[in-house]
Design an enzyme around this catalytic site. Sequence first.
Site, PDB file in Angstrom:
ATOM      1  N   LYS A  13       0.899  -1.228   0.150  1.00 23.75           N
ATOM      2  CA  LYS A  13       0.113  -0.147  -0.022  1.00 23.75           C
ATOM      3  C   LYS A  13       0.940   1.318   0.212  1.00 23.75           C
ATOM      4  O   LYS A  13       0.402   2.294  -0.750  1.00 23.75           O
ATOM      5  CB  LYS A  13      -0.974  -0.124   1.026  1.00 23.75           C
ATOM      6  N   ARG A  88      -9.043   1.202   9.530  1.00 22.30           N
ATOM      7  CA  ARG A  88      -8.897   0.113   9.714  1.00 22.30           C
ATOM      8  C   ARG A  88     -10.010  -0.934  10.078  1.00 22.30           C
ATOM      9  O   ARG A  88     -10.124  -1.881  10.151  1.00 22.30           O
ATOM     10  CB  ARG A  88      -7.721   0.032  10.905  1.00 22.30           C
ATOM     11  N   ARG A 127      11.842  -6.958   4.961  1.00 25.47           N
ATOM     12  CA  ARG A 127      11.638  -5.446   4.680  1.00 25.47           C
ATOM     13  C   ARG A 127      12.645  -4.896   5.541  1.00 25.47           C
ATOM     14  O   ARG A 127      12.817  -5.150   6.657  1.00 25.47           O
ATOM     15  CB  ARG A 127      10.201  -5.000   4.975  1.00 25.47           C
ATOM     16  N   ARG A 160      12.284  -3.330  11.238  1.00 19.50           N
ATOM     17  CA  ARG A 160      11.429  -2.576  12.523  1.00 19.50           C
ATOM     18  C   ARG A 160      10.832  -3.861  13.358  1.00 19.50           C
ATOM     19  O   ARG A 160      10.630  -5.024  12.547  1.00 19.50           O
ATOM     20  CB  ARG A 160      10.256  -1.912  11.998  1.00 19.50           C
ATOM     21  N   ARG A 171      -0.353  -9.238  13.298  1.00 18.36           N
ATOM     22  CA  ARG A 171      -1.031  -8.309  12.615  1.00 18.36           C
ATOM     23  C   ARG A 171      -1.694  -8.602  11.551  1.00 18.36           C
ATOM     24  O   ARG A 171      -2.860  -8.142  11.206  1.00 18.36           O
ATOM     25  CB  ARG A 171       0.177  -7.449  11.889  1.00 18.36           C
TER      26      ARG A 171
END
Length: 215
Positions: A13, A88, A127, A160, A171
């Site tokens: 996104k 969300r 990532r 992260r 998540r």
Amino acid sequence: MKVVLLGAPGSGKGTQAVNISEWYKIPHISTGDIFRSNIKNGTELGKKAKEYIDKGLLVPDEVTIDIVSDRLKQSDCEKGFILDGFPRTVYQAEKLDEILNEMGATLDVVLNIEVPDSEIITRMGGRRVCTKCGMSYHVVFNPPAEGNVCKNCGEVVIQREDDREETVLQRLSTYHKQTEPLIEYYEKDNKLVTVEGQDNIDDTTSCVKKALGGM
């Protein structure tokens, strides 16, 4: 152009939001960026948000909604915006409708990027993010410069906490329970357009361009 981006964490996104922002000359509003900025600066909001984000949980509605409402009322949003990471939940979507109604505005399109969970786990596990400018990389698909540094500013890139596998799984679980119902919510409003996220970023970008072609 007023756009909402939907998709599981790691669906791409953020990258597509930047593209859409450039195409239509509208601000890219990422709740994740707002929270991370507050966390980095050690604000009270940042401290509260960090407790939830580090566990892969959602920041409470009242905090998120107030931040988004204030942001949408800034002058650079007059010609449109792209929301990435909000709403969300259906409740947040209803609140967004109320905010826009007060502004005399409506959404033009809700773009949903679909990617299988297994692919997302692979993507997010690799990532890396620059500690200074926030540029995002992937160790396989879009690696940083040699020495694990940012190509943009030369600072170190890191993984992260919310990209670690155990947090990613949490998540995804949160997304399926709380955010997926938004697909039906916006389908009923005839706002939803769905594209399949591709392995190659440029291929996904092409799909997004095609989906928004008539906008």
